[in-house]
Enzyme design. Structure first.
Site, mmCIF file in Angstrom:
data_model
loop_
_atom_site.group_PDB
_atom_site.id
_atom_site.type_symbol
_atom_site.label_atom_id
_atom_site.label_comp_id
_atom_site.label_asym_id
_atom_site.label_seq_id
_atom_site.Cartn_x
_atom_site.Cartn_y
_atom_site.Cartn_z
ATOM 1 N N ASP A 12 0.905 -1.156 -0.018
ATOM 2 C CA ASP A 12 0.007 0.189 -0.013
ATOM 3 C C ASP A 12 0.909 1.428 0.058
ATOM 4 O OD1 ASP A 12 -1.611 2.052 0.689
ATOM 5 O OD2 ASP A 12 -2.632 1.102 2.249
ATOM 6 N N LYS A 26 -3.566 10.182 -12.464
ATOM 7 C CA LYS A 26 -4.910 9.953 -12.832
ATOM 8 C C LYS A 26 -5.978 10.757 -11.779
ATOM 9 C CE LYS A 26 -7.220 5.958 -12.761
ATOM 10 N NZ LYS A 26 -7.241 4.454 -13.571
HETATM 11 C C1 LIG Z 1 -6.274 1.157 -13.141
HETATM 12 S S1 LIG Z 1 -5.322 0.219 -12.141
HETATM 13 C C2 LIG Z 1 -3.805 0.511 -12.763
HETATM 14 C C3 LIG Z 1 -3.540 -0.007 -14.222
HETATM 15 C C4 LIG Z 1 -2.094 0.239 -14.394
HETATM 16 N N1 LIG Z 1 -1.668 1.635 -14.707
HETATM 17 C C5 LIG Z 1 -1.748 -0.594 -15.677
HETATM 18 O O1 LIG Z 1 -1.596 -0.059 -16.949
HETATM 19 O O2 LIG Z 1 -1.672 -1.897 -15.806
HETATM 20 C C6 LIG Z 1 -5.298 0.993 -10.578
HETATM 21 C C7 LIG Z 1 -4.634 0.059 -9.445
HETATM 22 O O3 LIG Z 1 -4.424 1.069 -8.493
HETATM 23 C C8 LIG Z 1 -4.158 0.061 -7.344
HETATM 24 N N2 LIG Z 1 -4.253 0.687 -5.850
HETATM 25 C C9 LIG Z 1 -5.309 1.303 -5.335
HETATM 26 N N3 LIG Z 1 -5.082 1.762 -4.084
HETATM 27 C C10 LIG Z 1 -3.852 1.496 -3.869
HETATM 28 C C11 LIG Z 1 -2.806 1.741 -2.777
HETATM 29 N N4 LIG Z 1 -3.105 2.346 -1.702
HETATM 30 N N5 LIG Z 1 -1.369 1.550 -2.703
HETATM 31 C C12 LIG Z 1 -0.994 0.809 -4.185
HETATM 32 N N6 LIG Z 1 -1.854 0.621 -5.299
HETATM 33 C C13 LIG Z 1 -3.387 0.876 -4.956
HETATM 34 C C14 LIG Z 1 -5.449 -1.044 -7.463
HETATM 35 O O4 LIG Z 1 -4.986 -2.110 -6.849
HETATM 36 C C15 LIG Z 1 -5.155 -0.899 -9.067
HETATM 37 O O5 LIG Z 1 -4.449 -2.055 -9.422
#
Ligand SMILES: C[S@@+](CC[C@H](N)C(=O)[O-])C[C@H]1O[C@@H](n2cnc3c(N)ncnc32)[C@H](O)[C@@H]1O
Length: 247
Positions: free
Chosen positions: A91, A156
């Site tokens: 995280d 984003k």
């Molecule tokens: C839209 S996806 C990313 C796609 C990636 N950019 C790709 O091209 O493959 C968003 C990601 O943010 C991650 N995420 C959300 N909260 C998070 C956190 N606190 N720490 C790390 N990752 C996190 C989710 O697990 C998810 O896989």
């Protein structure tokens, strides 16, 4: 119905292109289009990819940085390895994960942060959008102290309440902050990317984004509530009772 069909069709088309090009996700094209337009990554850059699962952006980042660069990704979910990238499970808001991420760079500074982070979607739009902006604010607070002078940051965000406040807080840290909507995400949602270029570290103790962001949202909320201390404005109008024979 037609709009929905067009959106699905466009998403499918990016998905097919991703598959044909060997990318894991259509999101890879979003980073490619951001790069084409804004030139955020250079050969040899040290790049942090926040929210990297399943690894589409990491694949593109490795191509852009080349052999002399370094790509470190972090996500709550584990990814199938990407050649040339170090993908960490954790995280990003957690101090322990943050330390592992920084250690992986073996450098005191990073050149570029790309963040596609999205919180778990509950389906309640207001909540999802607010949580997403808070998360983005936290990523800024973690990364700004280690982002080198002149470095770039792309993230984003979901359009809605608080976006203007967040942008205002981020602006003093960069020479330019622009919104950009890549073709690959148009029509698909209200997501947009903030492209922040040329980091100039803000001096002073109050540089953190998240506390100031929360405060500005509270002020906005307070601003909408009626303030009982304010006297009603005096006007020259008076309401005339309608006489029964008025027409
Ligand atoms: C839209 S996806 C990313 C796609 C990636 N950019 C790709 O091209 O493959 C968003 C990601 O943010 C991650 N995420 C959300 N909260 C998070 C956190 N606190 N720490 C790390 N990752 C996190 C989710 O697990 C998810 O896989």
């Amino acid at each position: 119905m037609v709009d929905r069909w067009v959106q699905d069709h466009q998403r499918d088309s990016w998905r097919k292109q991703a598959k044909a090009s060997g990318y894991r996700a259509r999101s890879a094209f979003k980073l490619k289009q951001i790069q084409e337009r804004h030139k955020i990554v250079e050969k040899g850059s040290l790049v942090l990819d926040v929210g990297c699962h399943p690894g589409g952006w990491a694949q593109v980042a490795v191509e852009l940085t080349g052999e002399n660069g370094k790509v470190v990704g972090v996500d709550l979910q584990s990814c199938v390895p990407v050649d040339g990238a170090n993908l960490i499970v954790g995280d990003i808001t957690d101090e322990h994960t943050q330390k592992i991420v920084l250690d992986a760079f073996e450098s005191s500074t990073i050149d570029v942060v790309v963040s596609d982070i999205s919180p778990h979607i509950t389906g309640k739009w207001d909540i999802d959008q607010a949580v997403s902006l808070m998360l983005v604010a936290e990523v800024f607070d973690f990364a700004l102290p280690v982002l080198r002078k002149g470095g770039n940051f792309v993230t984003k965000i979901f359009q809605g309440v608080g976006v203007e406040e967040l942008i205002d807080l981020v602006k003093p840290h960069f020479q330019t902050v622009k919104r950009f909507s890549p073709m690959a995400s148009r029509n698909s949602s209200s997501e947009v990317y903030l492209v922040c270029k040329n980091h100039g570290p803000k001096k002073g103790p109050d540089w953190k984004i998240r506390p100031a962001f929360e405060e500005s949202l509270n002020e906005r909320k307070g601003g909408l509530e009626p303030n009982e201390d304010i006297e009603p404005a005096k006007t020259t109008f008076s309401i005339r009772k309608r006489r029964s024979n008025d027409n």
